[in-house]
Write a protein that holds these residues in place. Sequence first.
Motif, PDB file in Angstrom:
ATOM      1  N   ARG A 256       0.807  -1.271  -0.334  1.00 27.97           N
ATOM      2  CA  ARG A 256       0.046   0.352   0.132  1.00 27.97           C
ATOM      3  C   ARG A 256       1.064   1.477   0.189  1.00 27.97           C
ATOM      4  O   ARG A 256       0.620   2.066  -0.566  1.00 27.97           O
ATOM      5  CB  ARG A 256      -1.253  -0.368   0.841  1.00 27.97           C
ATOM      6  CG  ARG A 256      -2.057  -1.066   1.061  1.00 27.97           C
ATOM      7  CD  ARG A 256      -3.318  -0.452   2.251  1.00 27.97           C
ATOM      8  NE  ARG A 256      -2.323  -0.668   3.665  1.00 27.97           N
ATOM      9  CZ  ARG A 256      -2.553  -2.137   3.902  1.00 27.97           C
ATOM     10  NH1 ARG A 256      -2.897  -2.996   3.424  1.00 27.97           N
ATOM     11  NH2 ARG A 256      -1.861  -1.966   4.859  1.00 27.97           N
ATOM     12  N   ARG A 260       1.121   4.049  -2.529  1.00 32.44           N
ATOM     13  CA  ARG A 260       1.144   5.490  -2.620  1.00 32.44           C
ATOM     14  C   ARG A 260       1.978   6.570  -3.355  1.00 32.44           C
ATOM     15  O   ARG A 260       2.225   7.561  -3.103  1.00 32.44           O
ATOM     16  CB  ARG A 260       0.873   5.563  -0.882  1.00 32.44           C
ATOM     17  CG  ARG A 260      -0.629   6.431  -0.333  1.00 32.44           C
ATOM     18  CD  ARG A 260      -0.797   6.693   0.265  1.00 32.44           C
ATOM     19  NE  ARG A 260       0.207   8.404   1.096  1.00 32.44           N
ATOM     20  CZ  ARG A 260      -0.312   9.171   2.104  1.00 32.44           C
ATOM     21  NH1 ARG A 260      -0.459   8.028   3.166  1.00 32.44           N
ATOM     22  NH2 ARG A 260      -0.065  10.159   2.028  1.00 32.44           N
ATOM     23  N   LYS A 263       1.798   7.089  -6.824  1.00 36.63           N
ATOM     24  CA  LYS A 263       0.799   8.201  -6.593  1.00 36.63           C
ATOM     25  C   LYS A 263       1.020   9.165  -7.162  1.00 36.63           C
ATOM     26  O   LYS A 263       1.236  10.154  -7.462  1.00 36.63           O
ATOM     27  CB  LYS A 263      -0.047   8.123  -6.385  1.00 36.63           C
ATOM     28  CG  LYS A 263      -1.464   9.146  -6.903  1.00 36.63           C
ATOM     29  CD  LYS A 263      -2.669   8.547  -5.629  1.00 36.63           C
ATOM     30  CE  LYS A 263      -3.665   9.669  -5.284  1.00 36.63           C
ATOM     31  NZ  LYS A 263      -3.670  10.505  -4.219  1.00 36.63           N
ATOM     32  N   GLU A 264       2.197   9.596  -5.728  1.00 41.07           N
ATOM     33  CA  GLU A 264       2.738  11.275  -5.016  1.00 41.07           C
ATOM     34  C   GLU A 264       3.669  11.458  -6.358  1.00 41.07           C
ATOM     35  O   GLU A 264       4.495  12.485  -6.689  1.00 41.07           O
ATOM     36  CB  GLU A 264       3.012  10.989  -3.565  1.00 41.07           C
ATOM     37  CG  GLU A 264       2.593  10.585  -2.628  1.00 41.07           C
ATOM     38  CD  GLU A 264       1.409  12.291  -1.957  1.00 41.07           C
ATOM     39  OE1 GLU A 264       2.118  13.008  -3.024  1.00 41.07           O
ATOM     40  OE2 GLU A 264       1.162  11.780  -1.343  1.00 41.07           O
TER      41      GLU A 264
ATOM     42  N   VAL B 241       6.238  10.106   2.436  1.00 39.97           N
ATOM     43  CA  VAL B 241       5.160   8.791   2.441  1.00 39.97           C
ATOM     44  C   VAL B 241       6.460   7.241   2.329  1.00 39.97           C
ATOM     45  O   VAL B 241       6.251   6.709   3.327  1.00 39.97           O
ATOM     46  CB  VAL B 241       4.372   8.001   1.267  1.00 39.97           C
ATOM     47  CG1 VAL B 241       3.859   7.338   1.021  1.00 39.97           C
ATOM     48  CG2 VAL B 241       3.533   9.730   1.401  1.00 39.97           C
TER      49      VAL B 241
END
Lengths: 439, 438
Positions: A256, A260, A263-264, B241
Amino acid sequence: MSVGAPRGLASSGQKPIAEILHPLSAAEEPLSVTVNVGGDKEAGLTNGTPVDTSSPASASSLFNRLQLDDDLEADVRDLYASTETRDLFVTVDDPKKHVSTMETYITYRVSTKTTRIEFDLPEYCVRRRYQDFDWLRTKLEDSQPTHLIPPLPEKFVMKGVVDRFSEEFVETRMKALDKFLKRVADHPVLSFNPHLNAFLSAKDLNKRQGLALLTKVGESVKHVAGGYKLRARPAEFCAMGEYLDTFTQKLGTIDRIAQRILKEQSEYLTELREYGTVYSNWAASEDELQRPLEGVAGCVTTCCGALDEQSENMSQDFLPVLREYILYIESMKNVLRKRDQTQAEYEGRLEAAILRKQEDRTPMPVEVEKCQDKVECFNADLKADWERWQSNKRQDFKQLLTGMADKNINHYEKCQAAWESLITLLQDKQTEDKTSETN
Amino acid sequence: MMADSASTEEVAVIGNTDITSAESENNIINTMVERGTALLRKMEINVAEAEKRTGKNTVNMQETYTVYLIETRPAESVPEGGTPATPDTLWRRYSEFELLRMYLLVTYPYIIVPPLPEKRAEFVWHKLSADNLDPDFVERRRVGLENFLLRVASHPVLSNDKIFFLFLTEEKGWREEVLDTGFQDKVDSRLKSLSAMFRVKNPDKRFTALKQYSDELNTVISQLLRVRARVADRLYGVYKVHGNYGRVFSEWSAIEKEMGDGLQSAGHHMDTYAASIDDILEEEEHYADQLKEYLFYTDAVRSVCRKHELIQYELEMAVQDLAHKKQQKEELATGTVRVFSLKGMTSKLFGQESQEQRESRLAALDQSIQEGEETVMEKNTECKEFVRTAWEDIERFKEQKDKDLREALISYAIMQISMCKKTKGEDGSAATRTEPSI
């Protein structure tokens, strides 16, 4: 395991070779080997629980395991074990695209070299497609249910998202298929599976015929009666189950996070591209600054390209391995469940038999002994395979993580090089100007 | 480096203040700037600190504001083993800087006056505070104000200004001095030149081109700053992130035996990586500030162009006016009417004027024409002087701009390289550390 005196123990699986000792021979002499072999601290079980060596039954399984551990050690020491112990070599390479009216698909060349008598020829060369590998794995799972079968690369890919015929995809898949086949070929039990033989040697893999060559164990485990409740799962198998649960959870989280990040990164890339364009626009209205600004625009573009590549690497090399393992762990948990069922059945039958014996002194029925056999073989096979699995897993993830780290380093090196060449360009111009000023 | 007051090419003597104060009153003609040498303060200037103050403002309300400490000392070499002389200091707030700048703008309309750092933080990316009292913002503003003073102090024309000198040396009473110059009267005229919608018949091509360039530069730098802020925002997201990996790797390492160490260190590296973005982006703000300075410079360039337009326009009006008067005289003298005029008509209709009347009218016209000719000459000279002095400053500005921006790009590239190296270091050591322990 404290049971009544076990009498004859049936052999496990088909009669392979001397590699796996007949359990009975071990029963005669108590073994004095220690759990740790050759300094490999993980020769024991994952949770370090010492094996109960009191009963000859477990001694045999211990011996089995140790034999396997020897092989394992070889594996750990050497990625591809020394040729003295191996007599079966397989390679997957040379992908080719086939176009027919019905479909388009890729086949791979599977080359085999062997001295084993189970094979008619010393060398084989066949072409196989993914479907065939999938067939092989299913057959192995069915026929060797007490063993952990290595994973295959993901079966399904989103048609729109991934190009199934791109060089990178085919390359990645091929490497995974090669790894799969090599692991099966290195496995002391799986490598003797007749399905593998057929896979490696048959001209036409007629899958519909369904080679009905289930091993004895396969047969017996297939028909494990349900409805028995497991009393106490041995600690080591509990630990395995817990480990797998936690591990698969962590892998899911990593997946996951990785998505992400992708995507970023993609959004960052969009902005970065525009950023480069603005420098180009600016350059158009400047004289002296035109070249420097174009230079900056160029650097930004290079960085964009490098980042693009990195994102691709992540989705093509990193994520698939994670997903493979998640699927693999699922199948492993199934094997664990089957083991539980086998043990439950044994315990149930044993209890019933003991009660009857107490009543009318009938001897231990053969079924109970067969069940005991099953359980012991299952446990032995599983424990051995677990070690192998752990070692492979370590290898896989070490490769994966260092691979990603390497690619990251490459990415930054590319960017750095671009900016460094820009500085050279700009500073040259500066010295040029200075000398022309003083002239 | 932006402005450099201690550069060896530009040296001045403080003793010239008397001459320059007279000069500063004569704002159109600046005769003392010699080619190749700029009169400069031979002094070091620092904006050393910033402090918060509270006080009552003009409407008697409590307010909090920041003051900046300006240090000055003569730039002489320090003797061996000696300590540099203690600097003279005074405190100034941002509004005083603004006042100084307005004075300079009005007094030297042909000069591209260096800009002040922004009053409010703009082009922010999400994390950067837009609060004026935020310490990072105050710090960057301090640097910007110092830069402003250094730019003025190294300017061949502006550095000689007395009011500027007093700004640096006289804390109290400076405000009165500025207001005494009466510059505020000229503020209106400046506003007029900036906002008026007049059309010049023969625009100076060079100025037209310059104005266009300045507008383009303004547009492109604004765009660049906006996109850069978005890029920074996104990059921040990517790094943060990655930080999530830190925790999961740590948790994973807890269930592993041999891989445990490697995973633990991998997780740690992810945390470090994620944290590194704050410093990286903070450094980039410096680059953004360098761009902003030139963004604000374009406003100054634009106002010089507009001022020129106004002067040009006034000249054209004066010329037109003179021509008109001359024509009137000719008509009066010859009695011919070439152009219809109401006055002419009425005089024809309502009786011929007497010879005396005619002659007095001619005399008045002659007077008017003479005045007109003087005006035209003045305006012409004004225009020529303006063009000459403005263009000198424009050339100087162009060179400065090219040099400064090139250096800004170089330091930006250096920043990118060091960021690559630093991040590589993180990953590199992660790779070498995970390898043996997994």
